[in-house]
Motif scaffolding. Structure first.
Motif, PDB file in Angstrom:
ATOM      1  N   ARG A  29       0.825  -1.220   0.000  1.00  6.78           N
ATOM      2  CA  ARG A  29       0.000   0.000   0.000  1.00  6.78           C
ATOM      3  C   ARG A  29       0.857   1.267   0.000  1.00  6.78           C
ATOM      4  NH1 ARG A  29      -4.709  -1.205  -0.810  1.00  6.78           N
ATOM      5  NH2 ARG A  29      -5.620  -3.065   0.054  1.00  6.78           N
ATOM      6  N   ASP A  30       1.609   1.496   1.029  1.00  6.42           N
ATOM      7  CA  ASP A  30       2.423   2.705   1.148  1.00  6.42           C
ATOM      8  C   ASP A  30       3.878   2.303   1.315  1.00  6.42           C
ATOM      9  OD1 ASP A  30       0.238   4.557   1.170  1.00  6.42           O
ATOM     10  OD2 ASP A  30      -0.215   3.858   3.196  1.00  6.42           O
ATOM     11  N   LEU A  31       4.753   3.024   0.629  1.00  8.03           N
ATOM     12  CA  LEU A  31       6.178   2.720   0.714  1.00  8.03           C
ATOM     13  C   LEU A  31       6.928   3.908   1.292  1.00  8.03           C
ATOM     14  CD1 LEU A  31       6.939   1.101  -2.757  1.00  8.03           C
ATOM     15  CD2 LEU A  31       6.285  -0.028  -0.640  1.00  8.03           C
ATOM     16  N   PRO A  32       7.932   3.638   2.124  1.00 11.31           N
ATOM     17  CA  PRO A  32       8.816   4.730   2.533  1.00 11.31           C
ATOM     18  C   PRO A  32       9.646   5.164   1.321  1.00 11.31           C
ATOM     19  CG  PRO A  32       9.581   2.624   3.425  1.00 11.31           C
ATOM     20  CD  PRO A  32       8.281   2.362   2.740  1.00 11.31           C
ATOM     21  N   ASP A  33      10.203   6.360   1.395  1.00 12.75           N
ATOM     22  CA  ASP A  33      10.960   6.895   0.261  1.00 12.75           C
ATOM     23  C   ASP A  33      12.070   5.966  -0.205  1.00 12.75           C
ATOM     24  OD1 ASP A  33       9.364   9.129   0.168  1.00 12.75           O
ATOM     25  OD2 ASP A  33      10.731  10.367   1.353  1.00 12.75           O
ATOM     26  N   TRP A  34      12.799   5.343   0.741  1.00 16.37           N
ATOM     27  CA  TRP A  34      13.914   4.486   0.345  1.00 16.37           C
ATOM     28  C   TRP A  34      13.428   3.292  -0.471  1.00 16.37           C
ATOM     29  CZ3 TRP A  34      14.153  -0.632   1.507  1.00 16.37           C
ATOM     30  CH2 TRP A  34      13.373  -1.093   2.578  1.00 16.37           C
ATOM     31  N   ALA A  35      12.258   2.751  -0.151  1.00 14.66           N
ATOM     32  CA  ALA A  35      11.736   1.597  -0.882  1.00 14.66           C
ATOM     33  C   ALA A  35      11.140   2.019  -2.219  1.00 14.66           C
ATOM     34  CB  ALA A  35      10.698   0.874  -0.033  1.00 14.66           C
ATOM     35  N   ASP A  36      10.567   3.205  -2.260  1.00 17.03           N
ATOM     36  CA  ASP A  36       9.957   3.714  -3.486  1.00 17.03           C
ATOM     37  C   ASP A  36      10.992   3.847  -4.600  1.00 17.03           C
ATOM     38  OD1 ASP A  36       7.578   4.557  -4.775  1.00 17.03           O
ATOM     39  OD2 ASP A  36       8.260   6.644  -4.616  1.00 17.03           O
ATOM     40  N   THR A  37      12.230   4.106  -4.252  1.00 17.02           N
ATOM     41  CA  THR A  37      13.272   4.258  -5.266  1.00 17.02           C
ATOM     42  C   THR A  37      13.698   2.921  -5.876  1.00 17.02           C
ATOM     43  OG1 THR A  37      15.065   4.117  -3.647  1.00 17.02           O
ATOM     44  CG2 THR A  37      14.190   6.328  -4.129  1.00 17.02           C
ATOM     45  N   LEU A  38      13.311   1.810  -5.259  1.00 11.99           N
ATOM     46  CA  LEU A  38      13.712   0.486  -5.738  1.00 11.99           C
ATOM     47  C   LEU A  38      12.759  -0.100  -6.779  1.00 11.99           C
ATOM     48  CD1 LEU A  38      14.666  -1.105  -2.305  1.00 11.99           C
ATOM     49  CD2 LEU A  38      16.231  -0.233  -4.055  1.00 11.99           C
ATOM     50  N   VAL A  39      11.572   0.494  -6.914  1.00  6.63           N
ATOM     51  CA  VAL A  39      10.548  -0.089  -7.778  1.00  6.63           C
ATOM     52  C   VAL A  39      10.132   0.898  -8.864  1.00  6.63           C
ATOM     53  CG1 VAL A  39       9.689  -1.599  -5.936  1.00  6.63           C
ATOM     54  CG2 VAL A  39       8.619   0.639  -6.283  1.00  6.63           C
ATOM     55  N   ASP A  40       9.563   0.332  -9.930  1.00  6.87           N
ATOM     56  CA  ASP A  40       9.039   1.169 -11.001  1.00  6.87           C
ATOM     57  C   ASP A  40       7.672   1.735 -10.645  1.00  6.87           C
ATOM     58  OD1 ASP A  40      11.196   0.729 -12.844  1.00  6.87           O
ATOM     59  OD2 ASP A  40      10.380  -1.285 -13.190  1.00  6.87           O
ATOM     60  N   ARG A  41       6.913   0.957  -9.903  1.00  7.88           N
ATOM     61  CA  ARG A  41       5.538   1.353  -9.605  1.00  7.88           C
ATOM     62  C   ARG A  41       5.028   0.567  -8.407  1.00  7.88           C
ATOM     63  NH1 ARG A  41       0.738   0.374 -13.825  1.00  7.88           N
ATOM     64  NH2 ARG A  41      -0.941   1.232 -12.587  1.00  7.88           N
ATOM     65  N   THR A  42       4.096   1.171  -7.678  1.00 10.72           N
ATOM     66  CA  THR A  42       3.428   0.500  -6.568  1.00 10.72           C
ATOM     67  C   THR A  42       2.042   0.074  -7.029  1.00 10.72           C
ATOM     68  OG1 THR A  42       4.625   1.855  -4.985  1.00 10.72           O
ATOM     69  CG2 THR A  42       2.661   0.754  -4.183  1.00 10.72           C
ATOM     70  N   LEU A  43       1.667  -1.177  -6.719  1.00 10.90           N
ATOM     71  CA  LEU A  43       0.369  -1.723  -7.117  1.00 10.90           C
ATOM     72  C   LEU A  43      -0.449  -2.047  -5.861  1.00 10.90           C
ATOM     73  CD1 LEU A  43       1.645  -4.195  -9.867  1.00 10.90           C
ATOM     74  CD2 LEU A  43       0.814  -1.853 -10.179  1.00 10.90           C
ATOM     75  N   PRO A  44      -1.094  -1.041  -5.280  1.00 11.17           N
ATOM     76  CA  PRO A  44      -1.833  -1.274  -4.031  1.00 11.17           C
ATOM     77  C   PRO A  44      -3.014  -2.225  -4.181  1.00 11.17           C
ATOM     78  CG  PRO A  44      -2.239   0.947  -4.853  1.00 11.17           C
ATOM     79  CD  PRO A  44      -1.163   0.351  -5.706  1.00 11.17           C
ATOM     80  N   HIS A  45      -3.533  -2.418  -5.410  1.00 13.20           N
ATOM     81  CA  HIS A  45      -4.643  -3.358  -5.602  1.00 13.20           C
ATOM     82  C   HIS A  45      -4.224  -4.808  -5.362  1.00 13.20           C
ATOM     83  CE1 HIS A  45      -6.830  -0.043  -7.504  1.00 13.20           C
ATOM     84  NE2 HIS A  45      -7.899  -0.738  -7.181  1.00 13.20           N
ATOM     85  N   LEU A  46      -2.923  -5.069  -5.328  1.00 12.17           N
ATOM     86  CA  LEU A  46      -2.447  -6.436  -5.064  1.00 12.17           C
ATOM     87  C   LEU A  46      -1.895  -6.588  -3.654  1.00 12.17           C
ATOM     88  CD1 LEU A  46      -0.846  -7.439  -8.469  1.00 12.17           C
ATOM     89  CD2 LEU A  46      -3.179  -7.797  -7.629  1.00 12.17           C
ATOM     90  N   ALA A  47      -2.081  -5.565  -2.841  1.00 12.70           N
ATOM     91  CA  ALA A  47      -1.740  -5.662  -1.419  1.00 12.70           C
ATOM     92  C   ALA A  47      -2.982  -6.174  -0.684  1.00 12.70           C
ATOM     93  CB  ALA A  47      -1.348  -4.289  -0.884  1.00 12.70           C
ATOM     94  N   PRO A  48      -2.800  -6.793   0.456  1.00 13.63           N
ATOM     95  CA  PRO A  48      -3.973  -7.249   1.205  1.00 13.63           C
ATOM     96  C   PRO A  48      -4.859  -6.058   1.581  1.00 13.63           C
ATOM     97  CG  PRO A  48      -1.968  -8.172   2.130  1.00 13.63           C
ATOM     98  CD  PRO A  48      -1.554  -7.143   1.124  1.00 13.63           C
ATOM     99  N   PRO A  49      -6.180  -6.252   1.580  1.00 14.76           N
ATOM    100  CA  PRO A  49      -7.060  -5.176   2.046  1.00 14.76           C
ATOM    101  C   PRO A  49      -6.661  -4.777   3.468  1.00 14.76           C
ATOM    102  CG  PRO A  49      -8.336  -7.018   1.170  1.00 14.76           C
ATOM    103  CD  PRO A  49      -6.907  -7.456   1.227  1.00 14.76           C
ATOM    104  N   GLU A  50      -6.793  -3.506   3.782  1.00 14.08           N
ATOM    105  CA  GLU A  50      -6.382  -3.024   5.104  1.00 14.08           C
ATOM    106  C   GLU A  50      -7.076  -3.777   6.237  1.00 14.08           C
ATOM    107  OE1 GLU A  50      -5.671   1.220   5.798  1.00 14.08           O
ATOM    108  OE2 GLU A  50      -6.082   1.471   3.652  1.00 14.08           O
ATOM    109  N   SER A  51      -8.361  -4.075   6.072  1.00 16.98           N
ATOM    110  CA  SER A  51      -9.096  -4.778   7.130  1.00 16.98           C
ATOM    111  C   SER A  51      -8.502  -6.163   7.397  1.00 16.98           C
ATOM    112  CB  SER A  51     -10.574  -4.901   6.779  1.00 16.98           C
ATOM    113  OG  SER A  51     -10.742  -5.622   5.575  1.00 16.98           O
TER     114      SER A  51
END
Length: 185
Positions: A29-51
């Motif tokens: 869902r959310d990435l810290p800045d250091w992790a965001d630099t390692l990926v091309d894109r974040t796909l929150p739809h494939l993360a577990p639902p928050e609940s």
């Protein structure tokens, strides 16, 4: 299709180094800045639902507090995490993202990245299994199809393998059983 998985620590420490032309997607869902630099894109739809993630986390914290061995495994099992996450992957948003990954992976390698190193208790394993299931050669095994209405009246199409009910019956000798939510027993 080439889709592989890893975790952020392996990627950050260069234990895993995707090729230059590979696409690297975070399934979080959310990435810290250091992790965001390692990926091309974040796909929150494939993360577990928050609940679901919150429920699992609460059980894990309680098990840790009680001194239970392998609190993560306990939380995974007691919340029905795997079953519930597999069900979530059938939602329209997740299915669309999975289809896009399949398309990308047909053109170049794709890496899916999540937080846990132990994929036994990580949603990354389930996403990879779902992608593998969707890209198999030939139709699904009998009884494993997930049918939806096709574009022709009376025709059904499997969301997993893409075969029509007519093809599955005529060419592969399978019996088509349809009930709400697919033909799983």
């Amino acid at each position: 299709m080439s889709v592989r998985g890893t975790h952020f620590t392996a990627l950050a420490s260069s234990e895993v180094v995707p090729s230059e032309h590979a696409r690297v997607f975070a399934i979080a869902r959310d990435l810290p800045d250091w992790a965001d630099t390692l990926v091309d894109r974040t796909l929150p739809h494939l993360a577990p639902p928050e609940s679901l993630e919150n429920a699992r986390s609460r059980v894990e914290d309680a098990a840790d507090t009680d001194g239970v061995d392998n609190a993560l495994a306990i939380s995974w099992e007691s919340t029905g995490f795997e079953t519930r996450f597999r069900s979530y992957l059938q939602s329209s948003g997740a299915r669309e993202v999975l289809s896009q990954i399949q398309s990308d992976a047909s053109q170049r390698p794709v890496w899916l990245v999540s937080w846990r190193s132990d994929d036994r208790y990580d949603h990354r394993r389930i996403v990879l299994e779902e992608l593998q299931r969707r890209t198999q050669d030939g139709p699904c095994a009998e009884g494993r199809h997930e049918w939806r209405r096709g574009s022709v009246v009376g025709a059904l199409v499997c969301d997993i393998c893409g075969y029509s009910s007519q093809s599955v019956t005529d060419w592969h000798g399978q019996v088509v059983r349809v009930s709400y939510g697919g033909d799983r027993q």
